[in-house]
Design an enzyme around this catalytic site. Sequence first.
Site, mmCIF file in Angstrom:
data_model
loop_
_atom_site.group_PDB
_atom_site.id
_atom_site.type_symbol
_atom_site.label_atom_id
_atom_site.label_comp_id
_atom_site.label_asym_id
_atom_site.label_seq_id
_atom_site.Cartn_x
_atom_site.Cartn_y
_atom_site.Cartn_z
ATOM 1 N N ASP A 1 37.754 25.301 9.349
ATOM 2 C CA ASP A 1 36.692 26.309 10.261
ATOM 3 C C ASP A 1 36.341 25.127 11.311
ATOM 4 O O ASP A 1 35.609 24.430 10.973
ATOM 5 C CB ASP A 1 35.803 26.579 9.253
ATOM 6 N N GLY B 1 33.002 33.506 -0.385
ATOM 7 C CA GLY B 1 32.550 33.815 -1.826
ATOM 8 C C GLY B 1 33.706 33.860 -2.749
ATOM 9 O O GLY B 1 33.586 34.964 -3.823
ATOM 10 N N SER C 1 39.285 25.646 2.144
ATOM 11 C CA SER C 1 38.465 25.268 3.065
ATOM 12 C C SER C 1 37.884 24.133 3.050
ATOM 13 O O SER C 1 37.165 23.723 2.103
ATOM 14 C CB SER C 1 37.544 26.509 3.278
ATOM 15 N N ASP D 1 37.676 35.587 3.186
ATOM 16 C CA ASP D 1 37.302 34.417 3.358
ATOM 17 C C ASP D 1 35.656 34.579 2.902
ATOM 18 O O ASP D 1 35.258 35.452 3.746
ATOM 19 C CB ASP D 1 37.637 33.878 4.540
#
Length: 248
Positions: free
Chosen positions: A57, A198, A30, A196
Amino acid sequence: MVTSASPLRVSAGGSQQGSLSALPIRVGPSVLAGDLSKLAFETRRVIRAGADYIHLDMFDGNWVQGAFTFGPMVVKALRDHEPRAYFDVHLCVMRPEEYLEEMKHIGVSRVTLHFEATRDPGAAANRAHGLGLEIGLALAPETQVDEKLLSIAELFDVVLVMTVPPGFGGQSFMPEMLPKLRQLREVFPTKALEVDGGVTPTTAALAAAAGANEAVAGSSVFHSRNLRRAIRELRHGLEQGQQTWQQS
C-alpha cells in the site's frame, strides 16, 4: 511460493456457471500490517508461509489526508531482496497514472489505481499494458457500479473492491460491499476480483461467495502466531465461498 508469473488475465464474457472455479484462489498479505522496520524480513516471512503475492500500500498523505506509508524507493529495495515475488502495488495517491513508468522501472508486477483518483482510468489501463504491467482498478466503498464504470473496468486485469475506507489498517469488513462484488461478478464472470479490508477467514468466505477470488489481508495474517496457518485458513475461506457461489 510467490512467483512473478502473471495472474490469469481475462475479460468479460463466457458462462457464469463454472467460470469462477477457473480463477485461481490467491491470498496477498499486506506488509503494511507487519513490522515496518523490517519490511524485507516480513516480506520473506509471508512468502515462506505460502503467500501468493505481496500487497504493498503506497499512500502519499494527500489522497487520504494524513495517511503516509512508503514510496517507490522502498518497493525497489524490497524487489532487490525478493526478485521473484509477485508485487501488487496499491497506489492510494493523487494522479496515480503518473507513476506507471516508475512502477515498471522498480519491478512491480501489478499496479492498482483508484477509480476516484485517476483522471482517465481507461487511458491509464492502456498505458500500463503497453508497458507490460498488469493493472487493477480499485473502488472505494462510496463508488457505485454503473454502466460507465463497467465499461472502464473491462479494460483492467483485476477489480479491487475496498471493503473498508482506504487509509488505515485494522478496520472492520463492510458487508454492504458484497452486493457490489456480486454485481461485478455477474457482469465479468471470468475477471479477477479482489477484496481488501477487514479480511479474515470468515469474511473471505463471504466475499468469495459474492464472487471474489483474491483477498488482501493484513492484521489477520501478521497478528497471527502462525503465519502459515493464517494464510491456509484464509485460502480455505475463499475456497468455501467459491463453492457457495458455484452452487447458487
